[in-house]
Design a protein around this motif. Structure first.
Motif, mmCIF file in Angstrom:
data_model
loop_
_atom_site.group_PDB
_atom_site.id
_atom_site.type_symbol
_atom_site.label_atom_id
_atom_site.label_comp_id
_atom_site.label_asym_id
_atom_site.label_seq_id
_atom_site.Cartn_x
_atom_site.Cartn_y
_atom_site.Cartn_z
ATOM 1 N N ASP A 44 27.786 -36.836 35.156
ATOM 2 C CA ASP A 44 26.991 -37.366 34.038
ATOM 3 C C ASP A 44 27.861 -38.154 33.070
ATOM 4 O O ASP A 44 27.471 -39.223 32.588
ATOM 5 N N ASN A 45 29.034 -37.613 32.761
ATOM 6 C CA ASN A 45 29.952 -38.338 31.878
ATOM 7 C C ASN A 45 30.411 -39.646 32.518
ATOM 8 O O ASN A 45 30.483 -40.690 31.858
ATOM 9 N N LEU A 46 30.730 -39.598 33.814
ATOM 10 C CA LEU A 46 31.165 -40.791 34.538
ATOM 11 C C LEU A 46 30.046 -41.827 34.564
ATOM 12 O O LEU A 46 30.274 -43.020 34.327
ATOM 13 N N ARG A 47 28.839 -41.383 34.805
ATOM 14 C CA ARG A 47 27.695 -42.292 34.886
ATOM 15 C C ARG A 47 27.442 -42.984 33.546
ATOM 16 O O ARG A 47 27.206 -44.201 33.494
ATOM 17 N N LYS A 48 27.550 -42.241 32.461
ATOM 18 C CA LYS A 48 27.319 -42.834 31.134
ATOM 19 C C LYS A 48 28.412 -43.837 30.783
ATOM 20 O O LYS A 48 28.133 -44.891 30.215
#
Length: 296
Positions: free
Chosen positions: A287-291
Motif C-alpha cells: 500500500d505504501n509502495l502503491r501510494k
C-alpha cells in the motif's frame, strides 16, 4: 604504481559500473586486485585506468572452465600468501511480471546470481582459508524486501542472503568472515541503458491481455529503476565506502545497508518482523509502495 600493502582481493563483474569503480579504488587504497571481466577489451580498458596493482582476469561466472582457470592463476600468483578477500559483485538483472518472463531468462538469472556466486566461492575458498580472509557478497535491498516486477532479482538476492548466512556459520571454524552489502539503486548510467532497453523489449513482447493487466504499473516501476540508475540513486562512492569498511574492520558487521533513507528501511525491517507476513506485504508494504509510485 602504488605498492600493494593490504593484501589480495578478487572481485567479479568489474567491466562496468560499481565493480569497475570498486576495483580501481581498491588499487588506490593499496590492495592487490584481481578483477574479473568477460572480454579482453574490458581487461585492457581496466588495466589502462588502474593506478595501482591491478590484474584483470577473464572470468564469466557462468562458465566453470573460466572460474577454474582464474582460480589457478590467482593461486599461482599468491602462493602461500592466500587471498584476503573475495567480493562477489557480478549480477544479472531480469525484470518483468513473473507471468511473462521466459523460463530461459529465469534460469539465466539464477545461473548468474546464485549458482555462479557459489561456484566462484568454492573455487577461491582454499586461498581464503590460507589468509583467514573474508567473503563480501554484494546483495541489494530487494534481498530483504521483495519488489514487484523485479521478483527474479529479489528472489536471487534473498537466496544470496541465505547463502551468506549459511557460509558464515560453516566457515567460522576456518576464521573466514562472511558478510553482505545491501545497497539501494546505484547511479550507473550503463545499467540504466540496459534496464530501459530490456523493459521496453519486455513490454513490446507482451500480449495485449498482459499489457492491459501489467503495462501501466510495470512501466512506472521500471522507469523509477531507470531514474535511480541514471541520476537519482546512490553514488557508487557510498557503496565503495561500505566495502572498504567491511574490508578493514577487525570484526565486520553481518550486513551493511547503504540507502538514502536508512530510517525508512530500518522501520520496514522492524515491521516485517513484528507484523504477520501476509499483512506486511499485502497491506503495509505494498500500500505504501502503491501510494508513493501511483500504482493501480
Amino acid at each position: 604504481m602504488v605498492q600493494s600493502t593490504k593484501g589480495a582481493v578478487v572481485i567479479t563483474g568489474t567491466s562496468t559500473g560499481l565493480g569497475r569503480a570498486t576495483a580501481l579504488e581498491l588499487t588506490k587504497q593499496g590492495y592487490r586486485v584481481f578483477a574479473g571481466v568477460r572480454t579482453e577489451k574490458d581487461a585492457e580498458s581496466l588495466k589502462q585506468a588502474a593506478s595501482g596493482d591491478l590484474t584483470p582476469i577473464i572470468m564469466d561466472i557462468t562458465k566453470a572452465e573460466q572460474i577454474k582457470s582464474a582460480a589457478e592463476f590467482v593461486s599461482l600468483a599468491l602462493g602461500d600468501e592466500g587471498l584476503f578477500a573475495l567480493i562477489n559483485n557480478a549480477v544479472a538483472a531480469v525484470d518483468g511480471p513473473l507471468e511473462c518472463v521466459a523460463i530461459d531468462d529465469v534460469r539465466w538469472n539464477f545461473e548468474v546470481n546464485v549458482i555462479g556466486q557459489i561456484a566462484v566461492t568454492q573455487a577461491f575458498l582454499p586461498m581464503l582459508r590460507k589468509a583467514k580472509g573474508r567473503i563480501i557478497n554484494i546483495s541489494a535491498i530487494c534481498g530483504r524486501l521483495a519488489l514487484p516486477y523485479r521478483g527474479l532479482l529479489s528472489a536471487s538476492k534473498f537466496a544470496l542472503e541465505a547463502i551468506t548466512d549459511s557460509l558464515r556459520m560453516e566457515l567460522r571454524s576456518s576464521g573466514i568472515e562472511v558478510l553482505s552489502i545491501l545497497p539501494g539503486g546505484i547511479v550507473t548510467p550503463e545499467q540504466a541503458d540496459k534496464v530501459e532497453i530490456n523493459y521496453q523489449k519486455t513490454l513490446a513482447n507482451m500480449s495485449p491481455e498482459a499489457k492491459a493487466i501489467y503495462g501501466k504499473n510495470y512501466r512506472i516501476c521500471m522507469q523509477r529503476a531507470v531514474e535511480a540508475n541514471r541520476s537519482k540513486g546512490l553514488p557508487p562512492e557510498k557503496i565503495i565506502d561500505a566495502i572498504l569498511e567491511a574490508l578493514e574492520a577487525r570484526k565486520p558487521k553481518r550486513q551493511y545497508f547503504v540507502t538514502e533513507s536508512a530510517w525508512r528501511l530500518k522501520l520496514s525491517a522492524i515491521y516485517k518482523r513484528l507484523l504477520p507476513h501476509q499483512y506486511f506485504y499485502d497491506t503495509f508494504y505494498f500500500d505504501n509502495l502503491r501510494k508513493r509510485l501511483g500504482l493501480d
